[in-house]
Enzyme design. Structure first.
Site, mmCIF file in Angstrom:
data_model
loop_
_atom_site.group_PDB
_atom_site.id
_atom_site.type_symbol
_atom_site.label_atom_id
_atom_site.label_comp_id
_atom_site.label_asym_id
_atom_site.label_seq_id
_atom_site.Cartn_x
_atom_site.Cartn_y
_atom_site.Cartn_z
ATOM 1 N N ARG A 1 13.587 0.829 -1.213
ATOM 2 C CA ARG A 1 13.001 0.392 -2.476
ATOM 3 C C ARG A 1 12.498 1.600 -3.257
ATOM 4 N NH1 ARG A 1 9.734 -5.103 -0.475
ATOM 5 N NH2 ARG A 1 11.539 -5.998 0.600
ATOM 6 N N ARG B 1 3.584 2.008 1.783
ATOM 7 C CA ARG B 1 4.544 1.776 0.705
ATOM 8 C C ARG B 1 5.562 2.911 0.718
ATOM 9 N NH1 ARG B 1 3.816 -1.877 -3.321
ATOM 10 N NH2 ARG B 1 1.606 -2.034 -2.804
ATOM 11 N N GLU C 1 -0.824 -7.378 3.411
ATOM 12 C CA GLU C 1 0.385 -8.176 3.630
ATOM 13 C C GLU C 1 1.326 -7.493 4.624
ATOM 14 O OE1 GLU C 1 4.610 -8.671 2.590
ATOM 15 O OE2 GLU C 1 3.531 -7.969 0.821
ATOM 16 N N SER D 1 6.109 -11.922 4.218
ATOM 17 C CA SER D 1 6.200 -12.969 3.208
ATOM 18 C C SER D 1 7.303 -13.920 3.630
ATOM 19 C CB SER D 1 6.526 -12.387 1.826
ATOM 20 O OG SER D 1 5.389 -11.823 1.227
ATOM 21 N N ARG E 1 4.749 -1.635 8.787
ATOM 22 C CA ARG E 1 3.394 -2.168 8.591
ATOM 23 C C ARG E 1 2.823 -2.720 9.895
ATOM 24 N NH1 ARG E 1 2.147 -4.397 2.571
ATOM 25 N NH2 ARG E 1 2.981 -2.585 1.462
#
Length: 423
Positions: A260, A275, A347, A350, A388
């Site tokens: 990403r 990130r 988070e 998801s 994560r």
């Protein structure tokens, strides 16, 4: 992609549903375009029928020696008009599609209103954050002190938002991915699937990543895309197919690298691994019928929760509000792990149902009991984001001397290592 028939049936409801996401009213503009397109299509069909009739009449005149000059002139005129009408239909189709493909999915009625994550709703919590007798450190402080997490070298190799892991920390990351795969395959009934990390634009479009997220993805010089998540190729496996009903549900899981660009993330989570431009993730995808999709959403979310429970990581499940729900999702549950170093819930997964939103874009269908094709429902969820999860393990299992205790369930994957210490 939205169903125009639903828009025609209830334009006010269509606008009201999208207003919850902050979208302007578009129903009337779309209906006007749709009206013009249908009128052009009708005119085109009438001309095509007239042309076929004229052709028959010309054939009859030629067989009897009659004069067909006037009819031939009419055919020529009809051909030119048909070309104009077809061009108009194509133009209007393009305008309608360009509008529809940029509209987010309609939200489930149970999604709470709200502009951002502050309006998300706590569903339940597992575990209690551990009370440390010392000042808990963040993962990058722990990793760098251990000599096993190197951001400086990664920056020299690739730039910002990359990391080099070494030794037992690299092995711990690999162990987490393998543990998650084994759990989802062995206990949760998913089929392990190895997927390409390069896909074409059609695949990205079908899973709602284009055109909306083009600036957040990496594209190669030959026009292919590095996947932002294995959801893209896993879901696209059923694109342009009509599946038998007894083949559903299909449950697939993959461990893959994800990429990403993190466009718009300047200044956010600049330290550490939270990130990254490149990261590992275990992704679950389900293909099911409309009748079973809500139950499948709950099942998938529980599968992700099991990972955290077996690792002993405190987490909470959040139902995302309208303003925080992703573009393609009708409803999303986020799992947030407790990070003692940050003293915050972050988070880590998801799990979303897109209903038939993606299926319409990729034309993925199944044949129902009535024998007629209908669109499948697609669901996706992180099970989990490996990097994560590594952060969560490091911060929750840190000790006063900076070493990391290896959770019991991971020790078989670590060759029996119980504690990660500085080399």
């Amino acid at each position: 992609m939205h169903d125009l028939r639903a828009l025609r049936a209830d334009p006010e409801g269509f606008d009201a549903a999208l207003k919850r996401r902050g979208e302007p009213a578009v129903a009337q503009a779309l209906l006007l375009l749709d009206h013009d397109r249908r009128a052009a299509e009708t005119a085109l069909q009438e001309l095509q029928a007239r042309r076929r009739q004229i052709s028959k009449e010309i054939g009859g005149l030629r067989r009897t020696g009659g004069d067909s000059t006037a009819l031939e002139a009419e055919v020529a005129g009809a051909k030119a008009r048909m070309e104009d009408l077809q061009a108009r239909v194509d133009e209007l189709d393009g305008q309608i599609r360009a509008t529809l493909e940029r509209l987010p999915n309609r939200l489930d009625a149970g999604v709470p209103d709200g502009a951002d994550e502050s309006a998300n709703v706590l569903v339940h919590q597992f575990g209690t954050p551990r009370e440390f007798t010392f000042a808990a450190r963040e993962h990058f402080e722990l990793g760098e002190a251990l000599g096993l997490m190197d951001f400086e070298t990664a920056s020299r190799l690739s730039g910002a938002r990359f990391v080099v892991l070494r030794g037992q920390l690299a092995r711990l990351e690999r162990a987490l991915g393998q543990f998650m795969l084994d759990l989802h395959v062995g206990e949760n009934g998913y089929t392990e699937t190895a997927v390409p990390v390069l896909v074409n634009s059609e695949t990205m479009y079908g899973t709602d990543k284009l055109p909306k997220f083009a600036d957040q993805s990496f594209r190669t010089e030959d026009g292919r895309w590095l996947i932002p998540t294995a959801e893209v190729p896993l879901t696209a496996v059923v694109g342009a197919q009509i599946l038998p009903a007894d083949a559903l549900p299909q449950r697939m899981v993959a461990l893959s690298a994800c990429f990403r660009s993190e466009a718009g993330a300047a200044g956010r989570d600049t330290r550490g691994m939270l990130r990254q431009h490149q990261f590992q993730k275990v992704e679950m995808v389900s293909i099911t019928t409309p009748e079973e999709s809500d139950a499948e959403h709950e099942r998938m979310t529980r599968c992700a929760e099991m990972v955290l429970e077996k690792l002993g990581i405190p987490y909470r499940r959040m139902l995302l509000c309208a303003g925080d729900t992703g573009f393609g999702a009708a409803r999303t549950f986020d799992l947030e792990a407790w990070l003692p170093g940050q003293k915050a819930w972050r988070e880590i997964s998801s799990c979303s149902t897109t209903r038939d939103f993606q299926a319409r874009r990729m034309n993925a269908r199944y044949r129902g009991a009535d024998g007629k094709p209908a669109f499948v429902h697609t669901l996706n969820g992180s099970g989990l984001a490996v990097g994560r999860t590594l952060i969560a393990v490091m911060e929750n299992y840190q000790t006063v001397d900076g070493s990391i205790t290896v959770p019991d369930v991971l020790r078989p994957y670590m060759g029996g290592i119980e504690v990660i210490r500085r080399a």
